[in-house]
Design an enzyme around this catalytic site. Sequence first.
Site, PDB file in Angstrom:
ATOM      1  N   ARG A  20       9.270 -15.256 -13.729  1.00 29.30           N
ATOM      2  CA  ARG A  20       8.266 -13.771 -14.360  1.00 29.30           C
ATOM      3  C   ARG A  20       8.533 -12.518 -14.776  1.00 29.30           C
ATOM      4  O   ARG A  20       8.042 -12.285 -15.262  1.00 29.30           O
ATOM      5  CB  ARG A  20       8.077 -13.532 -12.283  1.00 29.30           C
ATOM      6  CG  ARG A  20       7.248 -14.324 -11.570  1.00 29.30           C
ATOM      7  CD  ARG A  20       6.790 -13.567  -9.983  1.00 29.30           C
ATOM      8  NE  ARG A  20       8.140 -13.704  -9.522  1.00 29.30           N
ATOM      9  CZ  ARG A  20       8.913 -13.297  -8.563  1.00 29.30           C
ATOM     10  NH1 ARG A  20       8.110 -12.618  -8.259  1.00 29.30           N
ATOM     11  NH2 ARG A  20       9.932 -12.752  -7.843  1.00 29.30           N
ATOM     12  N   ASN A  38       4.998 -16.160  -8.091  1.00 35.14           N
ATOM     13  CA  ASN A  38       5.061 -17.332  -7.658  1.00 35.14           C
ATOM     14  C   ASN A  38       4.029 -17.304  -6.334  1.00 35.14           C
ATOM     15  O   ASN A  38       3.801 -16.993  -5.942  1.00 35.14           O
ATOM     16  CB  ASN A  38       6.633 -16.549  -6.578  1.00 35.14           C
ATOM     17  CG  ASN A  38       8.008 -16.921  -7.447  1.00 35.14           C
ATOM     18  OD1 ASN A  38       8.079 -17.217  -8.242  1.00 35.14           O
ATOM     19  ND2 ASN A  38       8.621 -16.367  -7.055  1.00 35.14           N
TER      20      ASN A  38
END
Length: 101
Positions: A20, A38
Amino acid sequence: MRMKYFSFKAAGTVQGVNFRRWTQKTAESRNITGWIRNHNAGHVEGEAFGDSQSMNDFKVLLKSGPRYAEVTELTIDNEKEVATAEEIQWNMSRFEVKKDA
């Protein structure tokens, strides 16, 4: 200048490997706005918007991910070329890491 939007989902070893933050930095370095998070099913998902060439490059980079990631599947959905962000009601001004889904 043509702009592009798409949503994406990356599966494989993509959680716990800095995917990320890497995606955020990669997007920001190309003036791409959007978000990533996520998902509890084990993949990451997000949306992105930027100039067409930067978005094409971003798509290629998402397939490889950061050093310890292993992307086994990258799904691109809702890909659209537009002239302006207003055409798709896009109002994000940066690339964000969102809370998990």
